[in-house]
Design a protein around this motif. Structure first.
Motif, PDB file in Angstrom:
ATOM      1  N   ASP A  16      27.811  30.127  28.646  1.00 16.11           N
ATOM      2  CA  ASP A  16      27.511  30.187  27.054  1.00 16.11           C
ATOM      3  C   ASP A  16      28.563  29.997  26.248  1.00 16.11           C
ATOM      4  OD1 ASP A  16      24.772  31.458  27.834  1.00 16.11           O
ATOM      5  OD2 ASP A  16      26.289  33.084  28.282  1.00 16.11           O
ATOM      6  N   ARG A  17      29.687  29.790  26.682  1.00 23.03           N
ATOM      7  CA  ARG A  17      30.789  29.469  25.754  1.00 23.03           C
ATOM      8  C   ARG A  17      31.990  29.003  26.948  1.00 23.03           C
ATOM      9  NH1 ARG A  17      35.555  32.715  26.032  1.00 23.03           N
ATOM     10  NH2 ARG A  17      35.172  34.914  27.061  1.00 23.03           N
ATOM     11  N   ASN A  18      33.011  28.058  26.047  1.00 24.18           N
ATOM     12  CA  ASN A  18      34.138  27.893  26.949  1.00 24.18           C
ATOM     13  C   ASN A  18      35.165  28.747  27.125  1.00 24.18           C
ATOM     14  OD1 ASN A  18      33.256  25.081  27.093  1.00 24.18           O
ATOM     15  ND2 ASN A  18      33.747  24.549  24.987  1.00 24.18           N
ATOM     16  N   LEU A  19      35.575  29.007  28.227  1.00 19.66           N
ATOM     17  CA  LEU A  19      36.492  29.975  28.605  1.00 19.66           C
ATOM     18  C   LEU A  19      37.952  29.552  27.883  1.00 19.66           C
ATOM     19  CD1 LEU A  19      35.672  31.372  31.869  1.00 19.66           C
ATOM     20  CD2 LEU A  19      34.830  32.048  29.580  1.00 19.66           C
ATOM     21  N   SER A  20      38.933  30.402  27.605  1.00 17.50           N
ATOM     22  CA  SER A  20      40.141  30.122  27.130  1.00 17.50           C
ATOM     23  C   SER A  20      40.723  29.648  28.432  1.00 17.50           C
ATOM     24  CB  SER A  20      40.857  31.329  26.591  1.00 17.50           C
ATOM     25  OG  SER A  20      41.130  32.179  27.680  1.00 17.50           O
ATOM     26  N   ARG A  21      42.172  28.854  28.430  1.00 17.49           N
ATOM     27  CA  ARG A  21      42.939  28.510  29.352  1.00 17.49           C
ATOM     28  C   ARG A  21      43.071  29.660  30.321  1.00 17.49           C
ATOM     29  NH1 ARG A  21      47.423  24.154  28.442  1.00 17.49           N
ATOM     30  NH2 ARG A  21      45.625  23.256  27.807  1.00 17.49           N
ATOM     31  N   ARG A  22      43.713  30.743  29.824  1.00 19.25           N
ATOM     32  CA  ARG A  22      44.207  31.867  30.489  1.00 19.25           C
ATOM     33  C   ARG A  22      42.886  32.533  31.192  1.00 19.25           C
ATOM     34  NH1 ARG A  22      47.414  36.561  27.109  1.00 19.25           N
ATOM     35  NH2 ARG A  22      48.866  34.900  26.750  1.00 19.25           N
ATOM     36  N   GLU A  23      41.673  32.937  30.524  1.00 17.81           N
ATOM     37  CA  GLU A  23      40.762  33.178  31.302  1.00 17.81           C
ATOM     38  C   GLU A  23      40.290  32.702  32.458  1.00 17.81           C
ATOM     39  OE1 GLU A  23      37.798  35.443  27.732  1.00 17.81           O
ATOM     40  OE2 GLU A  23      38.042  33.081  27.740  1.00 17.81           O
ATOM     41  N   LYS A  24      40.250  31.170  32.218  1.00 11.85           N
ATOM     42  CA  LYS A  24      39.945  30.448  33.335  1.00 11.85           C
ATOM     43  C   LYS A  24      40.950  30.502  34.595  1.00 11.85           C
ATOM     44  CE  LYS A  24      38.018  26.378  31.003  1.00 11.85           C
ATOM     45  NZ  LYS A  24      38.356  25.159  30.366  1.00 11.85           N
ATOM     46  N   PHE A  25      42.040  30.848  34.230  1.00  9.34           N
ATOM     47  CA  PHE A  25      43.252  30.899  35.395  1.00  9.34           C
ATOM     48  C   PHE A  25      42.995  32.312  36.043  1.00  9.34           C
ATOM     49  CE2 PHE A  25      47.532  32.311  36.812  1.00  9.34           C
ATOM     50  CZ  PHE A  25      47.750  30.943  37.606  1.00  9.34           C
ATOM     51  N   ALA A  26      42.725  33.085  35.140  1.00 11.12           N
ATOM     52  CA  ALA A  26      42.755  34.673  35.852  1.00 11.12           C
ATOM     53  C   ALA A  26      41.448  34.675  36.937  1.00 11.12           C
ATOM     54  CB  ALA A  26      42.655  35.554  34.859  1.00 11.12           C
ATOM     55  N   LEU A  27      40.493  33.993  36.170  1.00 11.07           N
ATOM     56  CA  LEU A  27      39.098  33.826  37.052  1.00 11.07           C
ATOM     57  C   LEU A  27      39.196  33.115  38.183  1.00 11.07           C
ATOM     58  CD1 LEU A  27      35.923  34.910  36.842  1.00 11.07           C
ATOM     59  CD2 LEU A  27      35.626  32.391  35.558  1.00 11.07           C
ATOM     60  N   LYS A  28      39.927  32.094  38.230  1.00  9.21           N
ATOM     61  CA  LYS A  28      40.022  31.278  39.375  1.00  9.21           C
ATOM     62  C   LYS A  28      40.815  31.839  40.639  1.00  9.21           C
ATOM     63  CE  LYS A  28      40.279  26.218  39.498  1.00  9.21           C
ATOM     64  NZ  LYS A  28      40.919  24.971  38.474  1.00  9.21           N
ATOM     65  N   PHE A  29      42.038  32.747  40.067  1.00  7.24           N
ATOM     66  CA  PHE A  29      42.703  33.524  41.238  1.00  7.24           C
ATOM     67  C   PHE A  29      41.614  34.580  41.655  1.00  7.24           C
ATOM     68  CE2 PHE A  29      45.667  36.673  42.158  1.00  7.24           C
ATOM     69  CZ  PHE A  29      46.269  36.277  43.108  1.00  7.24           C
ATOM     70  N   HIS A  30      40.901  35.265  40.808  1.00  3.34           N
ATOM     71  CA  HIS A  30      40.090  36.235  41.322  1.00  3.34           C
ATOM     72  C   HIS A  30      39.022  35.787  42.284  1.00  3.34           C
ATOM     73  CE1 HIS A  30      37.905  40.122  41.426  1.00  3.34           C
ATOM     74  NE2 HIS A  30      37.121  39.390  41.750  1.00  3.34           N
ATOM     75  N   VAL A  31      38.310  34.889  41.984  1.00  2.00           N
ATOM     76  CA  VAL A  31      37.376  34.173  42.810  1.00  2.00           C
ATOM     77  C   VAL A  31      38.027  33.550  44.083  1.00  2.00           C
ATOM     78  CG1 VAL A  31      35.899  32.102  42.967  1.00  2.00           C
ATOM     79  CG2 VAL A  31      35.695  33.921  40.583  1.00  2.00           C
ATOM     80  N   PHE A  32      39.051  33.084  44.029  1.00  5.27           N
ATOM     81  CA  PHE A  32      39.589  32.506  45.148  1.00  5.27           C
ATOM     82  C   PHE A  32      39.851  33.882  46.217  1.00  5.27           C
ATOM     83  CE2 PHE A  32      43.573  31.818  47.715  1.00  5.27           C
ATOM     84  CZ  PHE A  32      42.969  30.477  48.322  1.00  5.27           C
ATOM     85  N   MET A  33      40.204  34.725  45.772  1.00  2.00           N
ATOM     86  CA  MET A  33      40.333  36.038  46.509  1.00  2.00           C
ATOM     87  C   MET A  33      39.180  36.777  47.065  1.00  2.00           C
ATOM     88  SD  MET A  33      43.613  36.013  46.647  1.00  2.00           S
ATOM     89  CE  MET A  33      44.138  37.903  47.229  1.00  2.00           C
ATOM     90  N   CYS A  34      38.077  36.478  46.293  1.00  2.00           N
ATOM     91  CA  CYS A  34      37.187  37.722  46.276  1.00  2.00           C
ATOM     92  C   CYS A  34      35.511  36.709  46.791  1.00  2.00           C
ATOM     93  CB  CYS A  34      36.447  38.081  44.961  1.00  2.00           C
ATOM     94  SG  CYS A  34      35.201  39.262  44.981  1.00  2.00           S
ATOM     95  N   LYS A  35      34.782  36.793  47.690  1.00  4.97           N
ATOM     96  CA  LYS A  35      33.915  36.246  48.290  1.00  4.97           C
ATOM     97  C   LYS A  35      32.746  36.631  47.382  1.00  4.97           C
ATOM     98  CE  LYS A  35      31.538  34.336  52.292  1.00  4.97           C
ATOM     99  NZ  LYS A  35      30.527  34.956  52.591  1.00  4.97           N
ATOM    100  N   ALA A  36      32.504  37.742  47.042  1.00  3.37           N
ATOM    101  CA  ALA A  36      31.324  38.381  46.387  1.00  3.37           C
ATOM    102  C   ALA A  36      31.347  37.804  44.878  1.00  3.37           C
ATOM    103  CB  ALA A  36      31.389  39.906  46.428  1.00  3.37           C
ATOM    104  N   CYS A  37      32.419  37.493  44.471  1.00  2.00           N
ATOM    105  CA  CYS A  37      32.294  37.059  43.155  1.00  2.00           C
ATOM    106  C   CYS A  37      31.964  35.306  43.232  1.00  2.00           C
ATOM    107  CB  CYS A  37      33.590  37.239  42.209  1.00  2.00           C
ATOM    108  SG  CYS A  37      33.643  39.130  41.774  1.00  2.00           S
ATOM    109  N   ARG A  38      32.660  34.879  44.172  1.00  3.75           N
ATOM    110  CA  ARG A  38      32.391  33.467  44.523  1.00  3.75           C
ATOM    111  C   ARG A  38      30.879  33.416  44.447  1.00  3.75           C
ATOM    112  NH1 ARG A  38      36.612  33.062  47.821  1.00  3.75           N
ATOM    113  NH2 ARG A  38      35.401  32.787  49.866  1.00  3.75           N
TER     114      ARG A  38
END
Lengths: 73, 217
Positions: A16-38
């Motif tokens: 629904d909206r563009n995430l900030s660069r910081r949000e994107k980075f933190a999210l990418k990291f989490h998703v990389f580590m977490c299969k359920a969220c992926r």
């Protein structure tokens, strides 16, 4: 580190909206580590596709079984 | 919406099952009307308004019916008109309804979130989303759409309305906020809750039914 609750919230919000660069980075990291969220992230896209098909009437196609009457006779 | 589609030229007698004929196929028309009504009722939750929207959409479609050779194309077209009608009605309604009608129950939501995530914000084991790429993935059978329907119907009203405005009618966030006098963060949290519920419902009802059995006591 971001937890699953925060990650899923962002995975929903990025529909629904563009995430900030910081949000994107933190999210990418989490998703990389977490299969359920992926999986959750992929499902957000699937959900959108499903809703759009549904809104084209695709989810409402007449049932095959109803046509079977025409085979009678 | 207003673009007029060129009407099929003459000289193509063979195999021309035009939309006009399609709309005279009573069985097809009756079914189409039922499907549209279901779709409109789901979003408007008002039978009279749903009837009106469907009637107008069908009448509108009839004007251009000749340009549709296939029933599937006609269905898509009629549904897109219906979406505009529903958007119009919702737009008008915004002026008439008190937003309080759309209240969300915070206790219920808190309990729902606690059921999904532990105190550290991580998924409870049984609630972890699984991959939907299994044998059930990509199968959009009639049965699947019935599950989808049931899941939509199971959403709390406010979440259902916001989700459908966003994903069916494809309104932009700003417009939904304006129509329903919601703040942006309120819109985001409402969509988030709707999506959490829908995905869990689809996973338990369709993609991973065995998982649901394990969890049920």
């Amino acid at each position: 580190m971001m937890d699953c609750k925060q990650a899923t919230r962002l995975l929903s919000e990025q529909q629904d909206r563009n995430l900030s660069r910081r949000e994107k980075f933190a999210l990418k990291f989490h998703v990389f580590m977490c299969k359920a969220c992926r999986n959750f992230g992929q499902q957000m896209g699937t959900l959108r596709d499903l809703a759009r098909s549904y809104a084209k009437g695709e989810g409402n196609t007449p049932r095959q079984s109803e046509d079977s009457n025409s085979n009678d006779k | 919406m207003t673009e007029s589609v060129p009407v099929g030229r003459g000289g193509m007698e063979a195999g021309r099952a035009s939309g006009a004929q399609t709309l005279q196929d009573t069985q097809f028309l009756t079914e189409l009307r039922q499907q549209m009504l279901k779709f409109a009722r789901l979003q408007l939750r008002d039978d009279d308004q749903a009837e009106d929207a469907v009637q107008e959409a069908l009448a509108g479609a009839l004007k251009n019916a000749d340009s549709f050779k296939r029933q599937a194309a006609l269905r898509t077209w009629v549904f897109s008109i219906l979406k505009y009608k529903i958007a119009d009605i919702l737009r008008y309604r915004q002026r008439v309804i008190a937003t309080s009608e759309l209240g969300d129950d915070e206790h219920r939501e808190q309990a729902f979130m606690d059921g999904l995530f532990d105190s550290g914000g991580h998924w409870h084991k049984a609630e972890r989303p699984s991959s939907w790429s299994g044998p059930q993935g990509g199968v959009h059978s009639d049965h699947f759409w019935r599950v989808f329907d049931a899941c939509l119907n199971g959403l709390p009203e406010k979440q259902a309305r916001v989700f459908m405005m966003r994903e069916f009618i494809e309104l932009e966030s700003e417009e939904i906020c304006e129509q329903l006098t919601l703040s942006t963060s309120n819109l985001h949290v409402t969509l988030y809750r709707a999506r959490l519920r829908l995905r869990a419902c689809l996973e338990n009802g369709w993609f991973e039914p065995s998982k649901a059995e394990e969890v049920t006591p």
